[in-house]
Design an enzyme around this catalytic site. Structure first.
Site, PDB file in Angstrom:
ATOM      1  N   ASP A  70       0.770  -1.023  -0.006  1.00 40.51           N
ATOM      2  CA  ASP A  70      -0.046   0.065   0.040  1.00 40.51           C
ATOM      3  C   ASP A  70       0.834   1.114  -0.063  1.00 40.51           C
ATOM      4  O   ASP A  70       0.211   2.214   0.096  1.00 40.51           O
ATOM      5  CB  ASP A  70      -0.903   0.143   1.168  1.00 40.51           C
ATOM      6  CG  ASP A  70      -0.281  -0.053   2.696  1.00 40.51           C
ATOM      7  OD1 ASP A  70      -1.058  -0.148   3.339  1.00 40.51           O
ATOM      8  OD2 ASP A  70       0.897  -0.234   2.433  1.00 40.51           O
ATOM      9  N   GLU A 124      12.174  -3.658  12.468  1.00 38.77           N
ATOM     10  CA  GLU A 124      13.162  -3.595  11.280  1.00 38.77           C
ATOM     11  C   GLU A 124      14.844  -3.776  12.022  1.00 38.77           C
ATOM     12  O   GLU A 124      15.589  -4.308  11.412  1.00 38.77           O
ATOM     13  CB  GLU A 124      13.323  -1.880  10.785  1.00 38.77           C
ATOM     14  CG  GLU A 124      12.073  -1.687   9.709  1.00 38.77           C
ATOM     15  CD  GLU A 124      10.693  -1.534  10.854  1.00 38.77           C
ATOM     16  OE1 GLU A 124      10.829  -1.507  11.874  1.00 38.77           O
ATOM     17  OE2 GLU A 124       9.864  -1.425  10.027  1.00 38.77           O
TER      18      GLU A 124
END
Lengths: 343, 315
Positions: free
Chosen positions: A206, A293
């Protein structure tokens, strides 16, 4: 006897000239290629494994010898420029783009505009990982129709670990198992000793990506980083770069002390690094918000290894856009529902 | 003398055979990119694209190869064709944080479409630097316009019939630009389409609308509170109604991006514009279309309106 020799000689002269003249009029070596709007259907094979040596795609264009034949000259130009996706090159490192995805009404729309972007990028290998028990027909059809070089994977996040009701440290952040599966696929299918050069990037379905971004990340030696818009409650987050061009911190409001205070779409890793450290995966559980991350990167690189891109991290080339859920309040009213229409 | 004749004969024999063998050999080492499927029908006859690719003799000269590749990368959009009708795509836009992101992914779609002319109309008093830069960097064929919707007519606080629906003045300006800049008597063939900057478009959609004779229509996803709205098509392939929950009795119960109009029709009816005021919710499209076409003029696309190739969404 001299006569026969003469006849033979005459024949041996006339034959090739006749052939030559025929070919010049009707060029057999001219292959008609339709390069108009073509929904290029390339086989969905992976071109990046050991086979790449055999893909000697060095080529050059010749201006047609018959330059007054504008049709041919123009065709050379037309053909060269416009093909989806761009032809595979042996000199460009491959971009292995990993996209986790899941079924919801806007899925096909998101993937459609994502592929419209990817179709411009040369040497892109798209690893799409569905959060599902089986590969869906919608995805299989979509992937095949794009003509992209793709690998279609799937793994279902267990239901009890998906739910928002669970506390964060029990929940698996969405997309984690899928990204890990793609990393595993790369490790199992690409020989680290081959000459294959590649870069791994995590692209959620997205977000919005500029084409420039892919060319920035392509030459990553270890891991590269850049700013990302619309994350962390800011217009953008960014690495902080010192005068030596090294990353020394993170321009974020939210927890800038994270080892890697960067969004999933803000970094890329050289494939060799991924292959050479096969233990490095995204951590599944016990990951604090915003630390996902870091859970991967801390096993791969240190801060000083990071290469800043996007003009020393001064340009925005990727936006963490989000898509509003569509209002479907009228579904089911007045008998309106048609499950056979794929949206 | 016989000797000279023999030499001459030998030469006349060897020369053509050498040429033939050279040509045949070159053809044999030809490596061609796979032929793409050609879905085009009408234009393809005039485009016999003969060509060939050679393996580079100097394959180790990576620089040349890379240059070729780089040259390829930058050559977007597709070259202009003399046979394809032009798609005049009208996009109103306005400043907000996600504007550049939306337009970036929109242009990534448009850059695949041949013969596309993009009319971007900003809702602003002046053209912004952001837009000017963005448009120039895409390489698209574009026209950059702007007109500011008066503040007092924008606000949500006003009742609907005093408010001007967002984008109306901008779309009308683009229509006026087309009427002032394209000669209706020229041979130029085109189709006009209204593409908002936050929707999603498939590439197939543009090829469907390209051959519009008067006005064409197709389904749109995520409008009217439904998974999709669609025209209703009878067995003769004609539109006879609208598959919508919200007010299906509108003259044209269709979303802004669910139709396209032939340019000639736009040029030949210069009074037809989107109505500015007094437009009930959902009637904006009708306010234009009812001055252009009747229901029976409509051409259903997308496999007789059974496929969705355009979705309406906002992010």
């Amino acid at each position: 006897m001299p006569r026969r020799r003469d006849v033979l000689a005459l024949f041996l002269i006339l034959l090739p000239w006749t052939l030559l003249i025929t070919f010049w009029h009707q060029p057999l070596w001219e292959q008609p290629i339709r390069s108009e709007i073509s929904f290029c259907v390339l086989p969905s094979r992976l071109r990046v494994t050991r086979a790449s040596k055999s893909h000697q795609r060095g080529f050059r264009l010749y201006e047609s010898c018959v330059t007054e034949n504008k049709r041919i000259t123009k065709a050379n130009q037309m053909r060269y420029i416009y093909q989806r996706p761009p032809p595979w090159s042996d000199t460009l490192p491959a971009l292995h783009v990993i996209t986790p995805t899941y079924s919801r009404p806007v899925q096909k729309a998101e993937l459609t505009r994502l592929t419209n972007t990817f179709l411009h990028v040369p040497n892109l290998h798209w690893l799409v990982v569905e959060d599902s028990a089986q590969k869906t027909a919608l995805m299989s059809r979509l992937l095949e129709n794009t003509g992209l070089n793709y690998t279609h994977l799937n793994v279902e996040t267990p239901e009890n670990l998906k739910t928002q009701k669970k506390p964060r440290n029990v929940r698996i952040p969405r997309g984690t198992m899928q990204r890990n599966l793609a990393l595993r696929w790369l490790r199992e299918n690409i020989d680290p000793n081959s000459s294959h050069k590649g870069v791994v990037y995590f692209a959620d379905d997205d977000n919005s990506y500029s084409l420039e971004l892919f060319e920035e990340m392509r030459w990553t030696r270890k891991a590269s980083v850049w700013p990302v818009a619309f994350v962390g409650g800011l217009r953008y987050e960014s690495p902080k770069i010192n005068s030596q061009g090294k990353v020394f911190g993170w321009r974020t409001v939210f927890d800038p002390r994270r080892p890697f205070a960067i969004d999933m779409a803000g970094f890329a890793v050289n494939l060799q690094l991924i292959l050479s450290k096969p233990q490095a995966y995204f951590k599944l559980k016990g990951v604090k918000g915003g630390y996902q991350e870091s859970s991967l990167l801390q096993d791969l690189v240190t801060l000083s290894d990071l290469e800043p891109k996007a003009a020393n991290c001064t340009k925005i080339l990727v936006w963490h856009t989000r898509t509003e859920r569509p209002l479907l309040v009228n579904e089911g009213k007045k008998g309106f529902t048609n499950g056979s229409m794929e949206v």
